[in-house]
Design an enzyme around this catalytic site. Structure first.
Site, short mmCIF file in Angstrom:
data_model
loop_
_atom_site.label_atom_id
_atom_site.label_comp_id
_atom_site.label_asym_id
_atom_site.label_seq_id
_atom_site.Cartn_x
_atom_site.Cartn_y
_atom_site.Cartn_z
N ASP A 1 46.33 44.20 41.99
CA ASP A 1 46.27 43.25 43.16
C ASP A 1 45.14 42.19 42.63
OD1 ASP A 1 46.42 42.34 45.60
OD2 ASP A 1 44.51 43.61 46.34
N GLU A 2 44.27 42.64 42.03
CA GLU A 2 43.20 41.65 41.64
C GLU A 2 43.94 40.77 40.56
OE1 GLU A 2 40.49 40.99 42.79
OE2 GLU A 2 39.88 39.60 41.34
#
Lengths: 252, 252
Positions: free
Chosen positions: A174-175
């Site tokens: 996600d990052e």
């Protein structure tokens, strides 16, 4: 009093913003969208976003630099990708303690109250101590709108004993999506994630996360990730994600 | 030498195990499967799994107990659910430092090498210091195969400044799924997660994660989660997950 905390951006209201002429819908071809297409609806191009994201001088600590905990595999891959930055095709992204440091001087439109405390830390940089938590570095290719993240999970990321927690991998994907989407075209909020887990990642080993921007439609950026061993012999997970485009504004 | 680390269970080989008579396919009705159905293929019922998971005496620290960092909202909800444990309908699950502590005396069949080091920590318990990282407690309802997780994110879980990282929420949902799937019917490995994010969770506030086992088909357990504010006025995320059933074996 605590109710004031709920002044968060609902995506409904964010979507409302998308109706403004400045953020009119755009459609981009599948894979490797040409730079100029992404520039049509927003004031900043990928080059401008990257230049601001990677300050030439800063007093902030960059957590995406080698340290004594990095394994020989991790170091070898780092050197390999660093070599690719020399002609400017790839860029090593800095990684600061908080996203507040990454967006200094900018603010989110639409009423997002940012109440970050002094002790706030980006989740994937939760630990100051080297080697115990996340060790990772992201390389970004501005022309191809893709990224590679080198990931060495420490023992504080455990799920099954001796292996990284599935959630630890998802958070880093996600990052990496987040940074790729932002630099590729103002992708700001995760709308959706879909993860297919295939194999566990042993603590202390290295995983390669290959992230690509697949397409942009109606201010939604569609990204994909293949997480695998450096020799591509073990597939850890396949992930797809959707991000909402929203341009940050200069603070007064 | 590092190649030996790749002796991880590929789900392909796990699936191979499922062909054994002991783990023959089963089909369970939608929602609230009767206890005896889950018992047909496995040697341990939910009651037996819960009894082993919740030892009456232990020298291990339980991280799912109130501490000075818990907000009045968090404390109120904790007391409310603790009240529901008195008639045995709900059970407060203990939370130890590592999953190795939770499965003491058991091992995973099929060649999973557990090389957990002494310093290994469950990802969602990465921080010893109270209030900075994850604060959460899970209550489990054995008859209805559902759980409620009370979650108070600390400042080290940040994504957007002042708000919890989407990945931090996903990791805790995966963790709550994991405990629910294991106790409801030997769910052991996450195969798939799908997350729809709706609103950001402010750091320091409380989110309620309502997890339910929806169905079991062909040794796959299908779970759902609604993450929302305690007053149900703000929806944070909807998550669905699939877990693979696999029975742990007694160590010799």
């Amino acid at each position: 009093m605590r109710r004031s905390l709920w002044l968060v951006p609902r995506f409904g209201s964010c979507k409302g913003l998308l109706g403004s002429p400045r953020l009119r819908p755009q459609s981009v071809l599948h894979r490797h969208p040409p730079r100029q297409v992404l520039g049509t609806s927003f004031s900043s191009s990928t080059d401008a976003l990257v230049a601001r994201f990677c300050p030439k001088t800063t007093d902030l600590k960059d957590y995406a630099l080698p340290n004594a905990s990095w394994s020989p595999d991790m170091m070898r891959l780092y050197e390999e990708f660093l070599e690719k930055t020399k002609d400017g095709e790839w860029i090593k992204l800095p990684s600061f303690k908080s996203n507040a440091d990454h967006i200094r001087g900018l603010k989110v439109p639409g009423g997002l109250t940012t109440t970050s405390k002094e002790d706030g830390r980006l989740f994937t940089r939760f630990l100051e101590k080297e080697g115990q938590g996340y060790e990772y570095v992201i390389f970004f290719n501005p022309a191809k709108k893709k990224s590679v993240c080198l990931f060495q999970p420490g023992p504080y990321l455990e799920g099954a004993p001796g292996f990284a927690h599935g959630g630890a991998l998802v958070a880093l994907v996600d990052e990496t999506f987040s940074k790729t989407a932002y630099l590729s075209g103002h992708g700001l909020f995760t709308i959706n994630l879909n993860i297919k887990f295939k194999n566990l990642i042993p603590v202390g080993s290295v995983a390669l996360l290959n992230v690509e921007l697949e397409k942009i439609e109606d201010h939604k950026m569609f990204l994909s990730c293949i997480a695998q061993s450096p020799d591509q012999q073990v597939l850890f997970a396949k992930v797809s994600g959707v991000f909402l485009q929203l341009e940050l504004e200069e603070e007064e």
